[in-house]
Design a protein around this motif. Sequence first.
Motif, short mmCIF file in Angstrom:
data_model
loop_
_atom_site.label_atom_id
_atom_site.label_comp_id
_atom_site.label_asym_id
_atom_site.label_seq_id
_atom_site.Cartn_x
_atom_site.Cartn_y
_atom_site.Cartn_z
N SER A 271 -0.41 50.69 35.42
CA SER A 271 -0.96 50.18 34.27
C SER A 271 -1.81 49.21 34.51
CB SER A 271 0.54 49.50 33.72
OG SER A 271 0.97 48.42 34.47
N LEU A 272 -1.99 48.64 35.72
CA LEU A 272 -3.36 47.79 36.02
C LEU A 272 -4.35 48.58 36.10
CD1 LEU A 272 -1.18 45.44 38.62
CD2 LEU A 272 -1.81 44.93 36.38
N LEU A 273 -4.10 49.65 36.91
CA LEU A 273 -5.47 50.60 37.20
C LEU A 273 -6.06 51.13 36.12
CD1 LEU A 273 -4.46 51.76 40.78
CD2 LEU A 273 -5.82 49.76 40.09
N VAL A 274 -5.06 51.71 35.18
CA VAL A 274 -5.66 52.59 33.93
C VAL A 274 -6.86 51.69 33.22
CG1 VAL A 274 -5.11 53.55 31.84
CG2 VAL A 274 -3.91 54.07 34.13
N PRO A 275 -6.58 50.55 32.76
CA PRO A 275 -7.70 49.80 32.05
C PRO A 275 -9.09 49.74 32.84
CG PRO A 275 -5.75 48.65 31.84
CD PRO A 275 -5.57 49.62 32.83
N VAL A 276 -9.06 49.51 34.14
CA VAL A 276 -10.02 49.35 35.16
C VAL A 276 -10.80 50.84 35.11
CG1 VAL A 276 -10.77 48.95 37.46
CG2 VAL A 276 -8.97 47.42 36.27
N PHE A 277 -10.34 51.91 35.47
CA PHE A 277 -10.91 53.12 35.46
C PHE A 277 -11.39 53.58 34.17
CE2 PHE A 277 -8.45 53.46 39.65
CZ PHE A 277 -9.66 53.69 40.36
N THR B 46 -8.89 49.17 19.30
CA THR B 46 -7.73 48.75 18.56
C THR B 46 -6.77 48.61 19.48
OG1 THR B 46 -8.45 49.86 16.69
CG2 THR B 46 -6.12 48.86 16.46
N GLN B 47 -5.91 47.37 19.45
CA GLN B 47 -4.91 47.24 20.51
C GLN B 47 -3.81 47.90 20.46
OE1 GLN B 47 -5.10 44.92 22.93
NE2 GLN B 47 -3.07 45.07 23.49
N SER B 48 -3.26 48.36 19.35
CA SER B 48 -2.11 49.46 19.26
C SER B 48 -2.48 50.68 19.70
CB SER B 48 -1.70 49.21 17.79
OG SER B 48 -2.57 49.58 16.92
N LEU B 49 -3.88 51.18 19.34
CA LEU B 49 -4.22 52.54 19.75
C LEU B 49 -4.36 52.45 21.26
CD1 LEU B 49 -6.46 53.56 17.00
CD2 LEU B 49 -4.26 54.30 17.39
N ARG B 50 -4.89 51.18 21.70
CA ARG B 50 -5.17 51.02 23.40
C ARG B 50 -3.91 51.17 24.22
NH1 ARG B 50 -9.75 48.84 25.53
NH2 ARG B 50 -9.21 47.95 27.59
N VAL B 51 -2.77 50.62 23.66
CA VAL B 51 -1.56 50.52 24.28
C VAL B 51 -0.95 51.83 24.27
CG1 VAL B 51 0.91 49.69 24.19
CG2 VAL B 51 -1.15 48.21 24.08
N ALA B 52 -0.96 52.58 23.26
CA ALA B 52 -0.47 54.01 22.96
C ALA B 52 -1.39 54.90 23.93
CB ALA B 52 -0.73 54.47 21.44
N ALA B 53 -2.66 54.80 23.99
CA ALA B 53 -3.31 55.74 24.75
C ALA B 53 -2.94 55.34 26.33
CB ALA B 53 -4.96 55.44 24.70
N ASP C 127 2.26 58.48 31.19
CA ASP C 127 3.00 59.48 31.54
C ASP C 127 2.51 60.89 31.95
OD1 ASP C 127 5.16 57.91 30.24
OD2 ASP C 127 4.51 58.66 28.07
N ALA C 128 1.17 61.06 31.54
CA ALA C 128 0.43 62.12 31.88
C ALA C 128 0.03 61.92 33.79
CB ALA C 128 -0.91 62.33 31.34
N PRO D 33 -5.00 66.14 24.66
CA PRO D 33 -5.91 66.70 23.50
C PRO D 33 -6.44 65.56 22.61
CG PRO D 33 -3.70 67.96 23.73
CD PRO D 33 -3.42 66.87 24.56
N GLU D 34 -5.77 64.57 22.52
CA GLU D 34 -6.16 63.56 21.56
C GLU D 34 -7.46 62.52 21.99
OE1 GLU D 34 -2.75 61.43 23.30
OE2 GLU D 34 -3.07 63.45 22.36
N HIS D 35 -7.60 62.84 23.23
CA HIS D 35 -9.05 62.19 23.83
C HIS D 35 -10.27 63.20 24.06
CE1 HIS D 35 -5.70 59.70 25.89
NE2 HIS D 35 -5.89 59.10 24.74
N TRP D 36 -9.99 64.51 23.74
CA TRP D 36 -10.85 65.41 23.78
C TRP D 36 -12.29 65.11 22.90
CZ3 TRP D 36 -7.73 70.44 23.91
CH2 TRP D 36 -7.06 70.48 25.07
N THR D 37 -12.14 64.45 21.69
CA THR D 37 -13.06 64.21 20.67
C THR D 37 -14.25 63.38 21.36
OG1 THR D 37 -11.83 62.37 19.70
CG2 THR D 37 -11.53 64.68 18.99
N ARG D 38 -13.83 62.45 22.18
CA ARG D 38 -14.52 61.45 22.81
C ARG D 38 -15.79 62.25 23.90
NH1 ARG D 38 -13.46 55.83 22.27
NH2 ARG D 38 -14.75 55.44 23.85
#
Length: 168
Positions: free
Chosen positions: A44-50, A58-65, A71-72, A153-158
């Motif tokens: 949880s510390l490394l994910v935002p850095v990478f 958006t904070q709520s979408l950021r936390v959900a991602a 989990d992945a 799959p929800e990140h594929w659009t980026r």
Amino acid sequence: MNRRTFLTTALVGTGALALGVNLYHPPQVRVSASLDQSHRLLFSLLVPVFLDGALPNTQSLRVAAQNRTLDAIVATMDLLPDESREELEQLLELLESRLGLLLLSGNMTPLLMRQPQELVAMLEAWRTSFLDLMVTAYQGLRELVLASYYSCPEHWTRLNYEKPRLFN
């Protein structure tokens, strides 16, 4: 049987039994739930850095991602070959211990207490290190996080990627 033979046999038998007990390592059962709980905070510390710049603003979408990515990561680690998983476990355990942090980053401050800029600087030092081991550690963590994030799959659009359609 005389007393001397009995005592020698008992001593040799006890020594052989002690040696066998010390050399025997029972097979370890890997439980993904314990893996999930033990390293989730570290990731949880490394994910935002990478994923700087890839996560939603958006904070709520950021936390959900981030939660979906964590989990992945657990699911991806379950798919790794045993040798790779063991190496990754060793790296994660080193990152969670103070002595390991001192060896890997030259600083005993826990990762949880570091600023994001300090984490970026630590990982950048690993990426540009002259030691292949440090570069491999950086690349392994980076690839694990990025692969886990973009496996959703929800990140594929980026990436401007669309799932192939079987029938048009």
